[in-house]
Design a protein around this motif. Structure first.
Motif, PDB file in Angstrom:
ATOM      1  N   TYR A  60       0.816  -1.219   0.000  1.00 35.52           N
ATOM      2  CA  TYR A  60       0.000   0.000   0.000  1.00 35.52           C
ATOM      3  C   TYR A  60       0.850   1.268   0.000  1.00 35.52           C
ATOM      4  CZ  TYR A  60       1.046   0.649   4.970  1.00 35.52           C
ATOM      5  OH  TYR A  60       1.686   0.843   6.166  1.00 35.52           O
ATOM      6  N   ARG A  61       2.176   1.124   0.254  1.00 35.58           N
ATOM      7  CA  ARG A  61       3.035   2.299   0.358  1.00 35.58           C
ATOM      8  C   ARG A  61       3.186   3.039  -0.970  1.00 35.58           C
ATOM      9  NH1 ARG A  61       5.269   4.240   5.315  1.00 35.58           N
ATOM     10  NH2 ARG A  61       5.407   2.495   6.768  1.00 35.58           N
ATOM     11  N   ASP A  62       3.478   2.293  -2.010  1.00 36.12           N
ATOM     12  CA  ASP A  62       3.679   2.880  -3.336  1.00 36.12           C
ATOM     13  C   ASP A  62       2.957   1.987  -4.337  1.00 36.12           C
ATOM     14  OD1 ASP A  62       4.453   3.966  -5.721  1.00 36.12           O
ATOM     15  OD2 ASP A  62       6.615   3.834  -5.361  1.00 36.12           O
ATOM     16  N   GLN A  63       1.776   2.452  -4.779  1.00 33.27           N
ATOM     17  CA  GLN A  63       0.949   1.632  -5.651  1.00 33.27           C
ATOM     18  C   GLN A  63       1.163   1.928  -7.137  1.00 33.27           C
ATOM     19  OE1 GLN A  63      -3.163   1.295  -4.260  1.00 33.27           O
ATOM     20  NE2 GLN A  63      -2.510   1.979  -2.234  1.00 33.27           N
ATOM     21  N   SER A  64       2.236   2.659  -7.448  1.00 33.30           N
ATOM     22  CA  SER A  64       2.592   2.858  -8.845  1.00 33.30           C
ATOM     23  C   SER A  64       3.113   1.543  -9.419  1.00 33.30           C
ATOM     24  CB  SER A  64       3.660   3.942  -8.970  1.00 33.30           C
ATOM     25  OG  SER A  64       4.878   3.503  -8.377  1.00 33.30           O
ATOM     26  N   PRO A  65       3.072   1.374 -10.741  1.00 32.42           N
ATOM     27  CA  PRO A  65       3.572   0.121 -11.334  1.00 32.42           C
ATOM     28  C   PRO A  65       5.002  -0.206 -10.931  1.00 32.42           C
ATOM     29  CG  PRO A  65       2.324   1.345 -12.959  1.00 32.42           C
ATOM     30  CD  PRO A  65       2.449   2.249 -11.757  1.00 32.42           C
ATOM     31  N   ILE A  66       5.873   0.807 -10.931  1.00 32.81           N
ATOM     32  CA  ILE A  66       7.269   0.522 -10.590  1.00 32.81           C
ATOM     33  C   ILE A  66       7.420   0.223  -9.100  1.00 32.81           C
ATOM     34  CG2 ILE A  66       7.937   2.939 -10.165  1.00 32.81           C
ATOM     35  CD1 ILE A  66      10.604   2.266 -11.536  1.00 32.81           C
ATOM     36  N   GLY A  67       6.601   0.879  -8.267  1.00 31.85           N
ATOM     37  CA  GLY A  67       6.646   0.606  -6.838  1.00 31.85           C
ATOM     38  C   GLY A  67       6.179  -0.800  -6.515  1.00 31.85           C
ATOM     39  N   LEU A  68       5.088  -1.224  -7.154  1.00 26.52           N
ATOM     40  CA  LEU A  68       4.585  -2.582  -6.947  1.00 26.52           C
ATOM     41  C   LEU A  68       5.560  -3.627  -7.494  1.00 26.52           C
ATOM     42  CD1 LEU A  68       0.812  -2.054  -7.799  1.00 26.52           C
ATOM     43  CD2 LEU A  68       1.813  -2.425  -5.535  1.00 26.52           C
ATOM     44  N   PHE A  69       6.172  -3.315  -8.628  1.00 27.14           N
ATOM     45  CA  PHE A  69       7.156  -4.232  -9.213  1.00 27.14           C
ATOM     46  C   PHE A  69       8.337  -4.433  -8.271  1.00 27.14           C
ATOM     47  CE2 PHE A  69      10.935  -5.001 -11.889  1.00 27.14           C
ATOM     48  CZ  PHE A  69      10.526  -6.164 -12.533  1.00 27.14           C
TER      49      PHE A  69
END
Length: 299
Positions: A60-69
């Motif tokens: 939930y901290r960083d839900q951007s594509p690169i963050g989730l990756f």
């Protein structure tokens, strides 16, 4: 007429150098030993990765594509490293994730806490443990290997392997200590001014404590001398016995007084690489009572 190289190396003056070089090569890349110390380093590194970054990489901290990756790669790689499934690949994967965090997310994207030396050390240590037999003990790899051996009627595989990855860890730590001391070999640090500045920043503010100057003047050269001793003395058995405890106390003091994150714990864990792997195995066996059982004929 040029003298053949082998003829030069056969001269009496060169023979001790050849013997020393042969011993070094044998120590560096030709030594085999117990895989248990490598496995302990593997497990400890996975826990240190979680301790340092797991809270920052929850989905939930960083839900951007690169963050989730990044988060998915981090948790999958470190989980495999911890349980020891395809251990060396997991170590390579974990170290690569760590370097991506250090170089790309830290330096390139500006996540400043990820640019510190403790982040780099964790990543490099994971890559180096991939060069050890870290999956042959205390791992799912070991469990599956034993199951396969039992099914085929063969004895379980030996918990041994080439230790050159541990040798590289030793060299990494010595280089780290040397340049840490070298960078401090300046008037600003040796005079005590740098330690005074650090103490005032974190503890005293603008109130200058009595006695700080003389204490800093004593502590500063002592720190530099200790780091040089650790750089050149820890790799050798004769001097190691006098340096392990001071080194561990030094890192413990740094941990409780300064915000060094996982650096001190990582260094303490990697001290395992300095010790003979078979000697570590004997200590583990003694703690488990295996040595006593063998002497008394207990199965």
């Amino acid at each position: 007429m040029p003298v053949p190289t082998d003829a030069i190396s056969d001269r009496p003056g060169w023979r001790p150098m050849r013997a020393m070089a042969a011993r070094f090569v044998d120590w560096a890349v030709g030594t085999e030993g117990s895989s248990r110390s490598s496995a302990l380093v593997r497990i400890g590194l996975a826990m240190l990765f979680w301790s340092r970054w797991a809270g920052e990489l929850l989905l939930y901290r960083d839900q951007s594509p690169i963050g989730l990756f990044l988060a998915v790669n981090f948790f999958v790689a470190t989980a495999l490293l911890f349980v020891g499934y395809h251990s060396r690949i997991a170590a390579l994967w974990t170290g690569s994730v760590g370097l991506a965090m250090y170089y790309y997310f830290g330096h390139q994207l500006g996540r400043e806490p990820w640019t510190h030396h403790h982040a780099y050390l964790l990543a490099i240590a994971a890559l180096l443990v991939a060069l050890t037999p870290c999956g042959r003990s205390y791992s799912l790899d070991r469990y599956l290997a034993v199951i396969r051996a039992e099914r085929s009627g063969h004895p379980p595989p030996a918990e041994r392997g080439n230790l050159w990855g541990l040798r590289l860890i030793v060299m990494q730590l010595s280089v780290l200590y040397f340049f840490a001391a070298f960078d401090k070999t300046t008037y600003a640090f040796l005079s005590g001014a740098r330690i005074e500045q650090i103490f005032l920043w974190y503890y005293a503010g603008s109130d200058y404590p009595a006695g700080l100057a003389w204490l800093a003047t004593i502590v500063s050269p002592a720190v530099v001398a200790l780091e040089y001793c650790l750089a050149f003395g820890l790799p050798f058995r004769r001097t190691r016995r006098y340096l392990v405890l001071p080194g561990l106390v030094f890192h413990a003091i740094i941990y409780v007084t300064l915000p060094v994150y996982t650096f001190s714990a990582t260094m303490a864990l990697l001290y395992l690489a300095y010790f003979d792997a078979d000697a570590v195995d004997k200590v583990i066996a003694r703690l488990q009572g295996i040595g006593l059982a063998a002497r008394e004929g207990i199965s």
